[in-house]
Design a protein around this motif. Structure first.
Motif, PDB file in Angstrom:
ATOM      1  N   PHE A  32       0.829  -1.207   0.000  1.00 45.60           N
ATOM      2  CA  PHE A  32       0.000   0.000   0.000  1.00 45.60           C
ATOM      3  C   PHE A  32       0.863   1.257   0.000  1.00 45.60           C
ATOM      4  O   PHE A  32       0.527   2.246  -0.656  1.00 45.60           O
ATOM      5  CB  PHE A  32      -0.938  -0.003   1.205  1.00 45.60           C
ATOM      6  N   THR A  63      -3.504   8.645  -1.032  1.00 48.56           N
ATOM      7  CA  THR A  63      -3.834   7.797   0.113  1.00 48.56           C
ATOM      8  C   THR A  63      -5.327   7.498   0.157  1.00 48.56           C
ATOM      9  O   THR A  63      -5.750   6.364   0.390  1.00 48.56           O
ATOM     10  CB  THR A  63      -3.407   8.471   1.425  1.00 48.56           C
ATOM     11  N   SER A  64      -6.135   8.524  -0.086  1.00 46.03           N
ATOM     12  CA  SER A  64      -7.582   8.336  -0.077  1.00 46.03           C
ATOM     13  C   SER A  64      -8.031   7.389  -1.181  1.00 46.03           C
ATOM     14  O   SER A  64      -8.948   6.584  -0.983  1.00 46.03           O
ATOM     15  CB  SER A  64      -8.272   9.699  -0.235  1.00 46.03           C
ATOM     16  N   THR A  67      -6.668   3.652  -0.381  1.00 46.86           N
ATOM     17  CA  THR A  67      -7.422   3.075   0.735  1.00 46.86           C
ATOM     18  C   THR A  67      -8.928   3.106   0.479  1.00 46.86           C
ATOM     19  O   THR A  67      -9.705   2.804   1.382  1.00 46.86           O
ATOM     20  CB  THR A  67      -7.127   3.826   2.039  1.00 46.86           C
ATOM     21  N   THR A  69     -11.128   5.488   0.209  1.00 49.42           N
ATOM     22  CA  THR A  69     -11.846   6.291   1.190  1.00 49.42           C
ATOM     23  C   THR A  69     -12.789   7.277   0.514  1.00 49.42           C
ATOM     24  O   THR A  69     -14.012   7.201   0.685  1.00 49.42           O
ATOM     25  CB  THR A  69     -10.862   7.054   2.095  1.00 49.42           C
ATOM     26  N   GLY A  94      -6.408  -0.517  -4.974  1.00 46.78           N
ATOM     27  CA  GLY A  94      -6.647  -0.521  -3.536  1.00 46.78           C
ATOM     28  C   GLY A  94      -7.899  -1.270  -3.145  1.00 46.78           C
ATOM     29  O   GLY A  94      -7.955  -1.896  -2.089  1.00 46.78           O
ATOM     30  N   SER A 320     -14.177  -1.032   4.708  1.00 43.79           N
ATOM     31  CA  SER A 320     -13.374  -1.122   5.926  1.00 43.79           C
ATOM     32  C   SER A 320     -14.279  -1.020   7.142  1.00 43.79           C
ATOM     33  O   SER A 320     -15.408  -1.479   7.101  1.00 43.79           O
ATOM     34  CB  SER A 320     -12.294  -0.034   5.921  1.00 43.79           C
ATOM     35  N   THR A 399     -12.720   4.313   6.178  1.00 41.27           N
ATOM     36  CA  THR A 399     -12.440   4.590   4.760  1.00 41.27           C
ATOM     37  C   THR A 399     -13.745   4.824   4.005  1.00 41.27           C
ATOM     38  O   THR A 399     -13.988   4.230   2.949  1.00 41.27           O
ATOM     39  CB  THR A 399     -11.616   3.464   4.099  1.00 41.27           C
ATOM     40  N   MET A 422      -6.458   6.711   7.573  1.00 42.02           N
ATOM     41  CA  MET A 422      -7.010   5.965   6.436  1.00 42.02           C
ATOM     42  C   MET A 422      -6.199   4.708   6.156  1.00 42.02           C
ATOM     43  O   MET A 422      -6.765   3.630   5.904  1.00 42.02           O
ATOM     44  CB  MET A 422      -7.048   6.868   5.195  1.00 42.02           C
ATOM     45  N   LEU A 423      -4.870   4.829   6.189  1.00 39.78           N
ATOM     46  CA  LEU A 423      -4.020   3.676   5.899  1.00 39.78           C
ATOM     47  C   LEU A 423      -4.189   2.586   6.955  1.00 39.78           C
ATOM     48  O   LEU A 423      -4.355   1.406   6.621  1.00 39.78           O
ATOM     49  CB  LEU A 423      -2.559   4.118   5.813  1.00 39.78           C
ATOM     50  N   ARG A 426      -7.488   0.843   6.768  1.00 37.68           N
ATOM     51  CA  ARG A 426      -7.609  -0.103   5.653  1.00 37.68           C
ATOM     52  C   ARG A 426      -6.838  -1.396   5.905  1.00 37.68           C
ATOM     53  O   ARG A 426      -7.365  -2.493   5.688  1.00 37.68           O
ATOM     54  CB  ARG A 426      -7.103   0.565   4.366  1.00 37.68           C
ATOM     55  N   VAL A 427      -5.589  -1.301   6.355  1.00 38.03           N
ATOM     56  CA  VAL A 427      -4.741  -2.487   6.487  1.00 38.03           C
ATOM     57  C   VAL A 427      -4.668  -2.990   7.925  1.00 38.03           C
ATOM     58  O   VAL A 427      -4.274  -4.143   8.149  1.00 38.03           O
ATOM     59  CB  VAL A 427      -3.318  -2.209   5.965  1.00 38.03           C
TER      60      VAL A 427
END
Length: 454
Positions: A32, A63-64, A67, A69, A94, A320, A399, A422-423, A426-427
């Protein structure tokens, strides 16, 4: 030091094949991070995105998108076609998940996937057997392309007559992919608000992000389902919870917002109000689209949407949050305790102890992440109201992408805080689930101790 050594030699060449020595959480986090870095570099180029983005605006957008979002500090509608394609590509990668593509590419290249990496893909997709792993990965990709293609054609019925063939098909494809991946990105200047009364847009969009949020293992069961076979316990929990949460949220929003002239109360007919309430009830489950302004809703409705965003959708999906199955298990634990039982059960099935610990850990980790994110935002965004910051934190963790209109006004530290949220949103649950699933049984057992609770 060991992690640096593994990064220096990401692939080991062994006699029986190539093996990736990184642990599964490191692989997915690194994957990611690489996607976000590539997206940031591409979007920061004026010639590609068509906009002059600062490094933090490009980072936040990438990033958005990765992920899935949907929170934005710049208007995606103002990007040129290349910039929108870049965002859409990041959403697709993603949404399906880095490990899904990694598993497929390794299989196509003839590389051997170690047991740990197979565990990571199984945890991501919530598959229960190694034998059907690659079949499930192929099914995921084929089903995704078919769903997005059908969604594009159906949405074109509404948007091609309005925008013309070329622009109408592009708008339809972008929103179909964004909706199925629960991303929440839109290339329409006003979002979906002008189509609050359009049944085609409301039905197709809501179906896309509901289907995408069920989870790929549930979708695989439904595709291969036969009448003489029962669905798994997980599939039954996800389907029932999705239905009742959606209907319950719709009824609650109708009651809370019916007299609000800025939202449901300002719509012309009962059918349009019901339609808008349904859309707003299902979109917080991680979709991020809205046909009404979130900042004009009443405080009770806002809190309800925050709860739905925190819960999220199905495990192993493009969504998420803590996931509906986690939420149901936590409710079952509470019900079991109140009834004086030591074994939570549903549909004549008991919940394993490992699942109980995992649900509690994921729910607690989610609450801690939201609290830490909100606490940090209250330090950096002193001019914003508490409920707006809380809404933003929960939206970033789940997200989701819904906002009360303050995302573009956040400071650079505030944007970076949401990037991390957000990261991890997600993970984090996937990695946490892996650690719990693969934990080792301690060889030393301690004496039991009593702790007073409550």
């Amino acid at each position: 030091m060991r992690f640096r050594q593994r990064l220096a030699q990401p692939v080991k060449h062994l006699p029986h094949g190539h093996v990736i020595p990184l642990s599964p959480p490191q692989v997915i986090l690194l994957g990611f991070a690489i996607l976000i870095a590539i997206g940031t570099l591409l979007l920061s180029s004026n010639s590609l995105s068509g906009m002059s983005l600062s490094w933090h605006e490009a980072l936040f957008t990438a990033t958005s998108a990765v992920t899935v979002t949907g929170l934005t500090v710049v208007d995606t509608a103002q990007m040129n076609i290349v910039g929108q394609v870049i965002v859409l590509g990041l959403i697709q990668l993603g949404g399906l998940g880095f490990m899904t593509f990694a598993a497929l590419m390794m299989a196509l290249l003839g590389m051997r996937m170690p047991l740990q990496q197979q565990n990571m893909v199984r945890e991501t997709l919530h598959n229960t057997s190694f034998s059907g792993l690659m079949r499930l990965v192929r099914l995921v990709i084929v089903f995704t392309l078919v769903a997005e293609g059908l969604g594009t054609l159906l949405l074109a019925l509404a948007w091609v007559p309005e925008f013309g063939w070329q622009q109408g098909l592009w708008v339809s494809a972008f929103h179909a992919i964004s909706a199925f991946n629960n991303a929440g990105f839109s290339i329409l200047p006003q979002g979906l608000s002008p189509w609050v009364a359009d049944p085609v847009v409301n039905v197709v969009m809501s179906l896309l992000f509901i289907i995408g949020g069920l989870g790929f293992i549930v979708l695989a069961e439904l595709v291969e389902w036969r009448r003489h076979r029962k669905l798994s316990l997980h599939a039954r929990i996800v389907l029932h919870a999705t239905l009742w949460l959606s209907l319950g949220a719709m009824i609650a929003l109708l009651l809370l917002e019916w007299g609000n002239p800025s939202t449901l109360g300002g719509l012309e007919s009962v059918w349009v109000r019901v339609q808008a309430a349904w859309f707003q009830a299902v979109t917080p489950r991680s979709a991020g689209f809205s046909t009404l302004s979130m900042d004009l809703m009443t405080a009770p409705a806002t809190l309800l949407i925050m709860l739905l965003m925190f819960i999220g959708a199905g495990s192993g999906s493009t969504a998420s949050g803590i996931k509906v199955s986690t939420f149901v298990v936590v409710l079952l634990i509470a019900r079991s305790f109140l009834r004086g039982s030591t074994q939570p059960a549903i549909f004549r099935h008991s919940i394993p102890e490992e699942t109980i610990f995992k649900a509690i850990a994921v729910a607690l980790a989610g609450m801690l992440l939201v609290f830490i994110s909100l606490f940090a935002l209250t330090l950096t965004e002193t001019g914003k109201t508490f409920i707006d910051l809380a809404f933003e934190s929960v939206s970033a963790f789940g997200t989701v992408g819904l906002s009360r209109g303050i995302t573009e006004e956040l400071s650079v530290p505030g944007q970076l805080i949401l990037c991390v949220t957000m990261l991890l949103g997600r993970v984090g649950p996937i990695s946490l689930g892996y650690f719990i699933t693969t934990r080792q049984t301690p060889g030393l057992k301690y004496a039991r101790g009593h702790v007073h609770i409550g």
